[in-house]
Design a protein around this motif. Structure first.
Motif, PDB file in Angstrom:
ATOM      1  N   GLU A 172      44.233  71.918  33.890  1.00  0.00           N
ATOM      2  CA  GLU A 172      44.343  70.825  35.044  1.00  0.00           C
ATOM      3  C   GLU A 172      43.568  72.070  36.015  1.00  0.00           C
ATOM      4  O   GLU A 172      43.389  73.264  36.117  1.00  0.00           O
ATOM      5  CB  GLU A 172      45.824  70.925  35.604  1.00  0.00           C
ATOM      6  CG  GLU A 172      46.660  70.031  34.823  1.00  0.00           C
ATOM      7  CD  GLU A 172      48.006  69.999  35.148  1.00  0.00           C
ATOM      8  OE1 GLU A 172      48.793  69.431  34.551  1.00  0.00           O
ATOM      9  OE2 GLU A 172      48.383  70.625  36.293  1.00  0.00           O
ATOM     10  N   ALA A 203      51.639  60.539  38.603  1.00  0.00           N
ATOM     11  CA  ALA A 203      50.764  60.438  37.377  1.00  0.00           C
ATOM     12  C   ALA A 203      49.248  60.237  37.967  1.00  0.00           C
ATOM     13  O   ALA A 203      48.427  60.838  37.200  1.00  0.00           O
ATOM     14  CB  ALA A 203      51.295  59.163  36.648  1.00  0.00           C
ATOM     15  N   MET A 204      48.921  59.391  39.019  1.00  0.00           N
ATOM     16  CA  MET A 204      47.629  59.292  39.337  1.00  0.00           C
ATOM     17  C   MET A 204      46.987  60.593  39.960  1.00  0.00           C
ATOM     18  O   MET A 204      45.761  60.967  39.601  1.00  0.00           O
ATOM     19  CB  MET A 204      47.685  58.393  40.675  1.00  0.00           C
ATOM     20  CG  MET A 204      46.246  58.012  41.269  1.00  0.00           C
ATOM     21  SD  MET A 204      46.084  56.866  42.494  1.00  0.00           S
ATOM     22  CE  MET A 204      47.042  57.772  43.867  1.00  0.00           C
ATOM     23  N   LYS A 248      48.047  63.698  39.040  1.00  0.00           N
ATOM     24  CA  LYS A 248      47.638  64.442  37.494  1.00  0.00           C
ATOM     25  C   LYS A 248      46.461  63.958  36.651  1.00  0.00           C
ATOM     26  O   LYS A 248      45.831  64.815  36.238  1.00  0.00           O
ATOM     27  CB  LYS A 248      48.942  64.170  36.438  1.00  0.00           C
ATOM     28  CG  LYS A 248      50.015  64.789  36.836  1.00  0.00           C
ATOM     29  CD  LYS A 248      50.282  66.262  36.495  1.00  0.00           C
ATOM     30  CE  LYS A 248      50.703  66.314  35.079  1.00  0.00           C
ATOM     31  NZ  LYS A 248      50.880  67.861  34.758  1.00  0.00           N
ATOM     32  N   GLU A 249      46.020  62.726  36.775  1.00  0.00           N
ATOM     33  CA  GLU A 249      44.819  62.277  36.289  1.00  0.00           C
ATOM     34  C   GLU A 249      43.590  62.752  36.902  1.00  0.00           C
ATOM     35  O   GLU A 249      42.739  63.349  36.193  1.00  0.00           O
ATOM     36  CB  GLU A 249      44.718  60.799  36.241  1.00  0.00           C
ATOM     37  CG  GLU A 249      43.543  59.873  35.724  1.00  0.00           C
ATOM     38  CD  GLU A 249      43.623  58.540  35.780  1.00  0.00           C
ATOM     39  OE1 GLU A 249      42.393  57.918  35.507  1.00  0.00           O
ATOM     40  OE2 GLU A 249      44.664  58.011  36.078  1.00  0.00           O
ATOM     41  N   LYS A 255      43.342  66.578  36.051  1.00  0.00           N
ATOM     42  CA  LYS A 255      42.606  66.773  34.853  1.00  0.00           C
ATOM     43  C   LYS A 255      41.109  66.429  34.683  1.00  0.00           C
ATOM     44  O   LYS A 255      40.489  67.266  34.075  1.00  0.00           O
ATOM     45  CB  LYS A 255      43.264  65.787  33.615  1.00  0.00           C
ATOM     46  CG  LYS A 255      44.792  66.015  33.297  1.00  0.00           C
ATOM     47  CD  LYS A 255      44.896  67.031  32.443  1.00  0.00           C
ATOM     48  CE  LYS A 255      46.549  67.385  31.836  1.00  0.00           C
ATOM     49  NZ  LYS A 255      46.351  68.531  30.867  1.00  0.00           N
ATOM     50  N   THR A 256      40.741  65.427  35.433  1.00  0.00           N
ATOM     51  CA  THR A 256      39.254  65.047  35.521  1.00  0.00           C
ATOM     52  C   THR A 256      38.694  64.831  37.102  1.00  0.00           C
ATOM     53  O   THR A 256      39.082  63.869  37.645  1.00  0.00           O
ATOM     54  CB  THR A 256      39.151  63.693  34.774  1.00  0.00           C
ATOM     55  OG1 THR A 256      39.702  63.954  33.537  1.00  0.00           O
ATOM     56  CG2 THR A 256      37.458  63.463  34.513  1.00  0.00           C
TER      57      THR A 256
END
Length: 334
Positions: A211, A321-322, A324-325, A328-329
């Motif tokens: 992350e 969750a948004m 975290k996405e 990640k990217t």
């Protein structure tokens, strides 16, 4: 290709003096702005070196100015850790950027690392942790470093940047933060922002989590491959852009409503912040290994509270969750 200064000692000392005074002004002005916003004042601790080169509590001297400030449990800001240094000294024999993990460079080819080398370092750093979880943590750090042979610098560089670590992502905040920094970078070179943004995404990455620490900003290190005056102007302009990039975001988010669950998620995000500093930050490792940084300064930038869970995966489709996405990217915000 590394740019080597072709300047007289007098000219180089003058350049040092300019950047040193700028960082001190940035340090004081930023603290004043944060105090005005929050209504609470910083406390300050100065350090000095004794005859054995050990940092001790006391008024700074001419060759070792080292100041920590902290604002804790404010009205808006839960904790702010700031630091200013302007120090001369000797790197221990064998100490190099590579050994400390600070950054892989060709500096060792230019310097006899078997003996102690004189250095001068100056810079200012800020880590701002707001109370409201809707307001992002912000970090800025700018610095100048040189290694010297007597009075003559044989290697020098400028470094720094600023980045944003939200617990809750607001796209307009990310766009604003990046746009302010891009506008400044574009004044000097249209390629700078994209280069520095990519470096920021790469540097503030936590490998064991796969992350990124936040939603980025700009970052550069060992910047010395152009006209010194141009680079000096670039760095001071970028540093000046930090507050215009961050303060409107803080003003927008500081009074938003939030729940206990929001606050707990903020603590989980702050846990990642701690992990990065302790396991990934090359500058911190170099500073401690070389004796340039006090342990207190490292922990002064830590969040006031952080949490960890065995499995902290957020619910699919949630705001958490948004985030975290995105972590990640990394996104291109502009």
């Amino acid at each position: 290709m590394t740019f080597v200064l072709e300047k007289s000692v007098t000219q180089q000392i003058s350049m040092r003096g300019v950047i040193d005074k700028f960082f001190r002004k940035m340090f004081d002005n930023t603290c004043q702005s944060l105090e005005t916003l929050d209504g609470k004042q910083f406390s300050e601790q100065s350090w000095n070196r004794n005859h054995n080169g050990i940092w001790t509590v006391g008024k700074s001297s001419e060759d070792a100015i080292y100041i920590d400030r902290v604002l804790h449990n404010g009205n808006v800001l839960e904790k702010v850790g700031v630091n200013y240094v302007a120090i001369e000294g000797e790197l221990p024999p064998g100490m190099s950027f590579e050994k400390s993990g600070a950054l892989a460079t060709d500096v060792a080819d230019k310097i006899n690392m078997s003996k102690a080398n004189r250095y001068f370092a100056t810079g200012s750093s800020f880590v701002i942790h707001p109370y409201n979880p809707m307001a992002p943590t912000a970090h800025a750090n700018y610095r100048y470093f040189e290694i010297r042979n007597g009075e003559q610098p044989i290697y020098w560089w400028l470094g720094g940047g600023a980045d944003l670590t939200p617990a809750y992502l607001f796209e307009e905040d990310a766009v604003h933060f990046h746009q302010v920094h891009k506008d400044v970078c574009d004044q000097y070179d249209a390629a700078y922002y994209h280069r520095f943004k990519k470096s920021c995404d790469q540097y503030f990455h936590i490998p064991h989590r796969d992350e990124h620490r936040g939603i980025g900003g700009i970052f550069f290190d060992h910047l010395n491959n152009d006209n010194p005056e141009k680079l000096l102007s670039l760095v001071t302009s970028c540093a000046d852009a930090f507050m215009p990039a961050y303060m409107p975001i803080l003003e927008r988010r500081k009074d938003m409503s939030f729940s206990k669950e929001n606050k707990y998620w903020q603590h989980l995000v702050r846990g990642r912040y701690v992990e990065f500093i302790l396991s990934c930050d090359r500058g911190m490792r170099f500073g401690l290994a070389s004796g340039m940084v006090k342990q207190q300064s490292v922990f002064n930038c830590m969040p006031p509270a952080a949490s960890w869970e065995y499995d902290d995966q957020p619910l699919p489709g949630s705001k958490e969750a948004m985030l975290k996405e995105v972590l990640k990217t990394p996104r291109e915000w502009l």
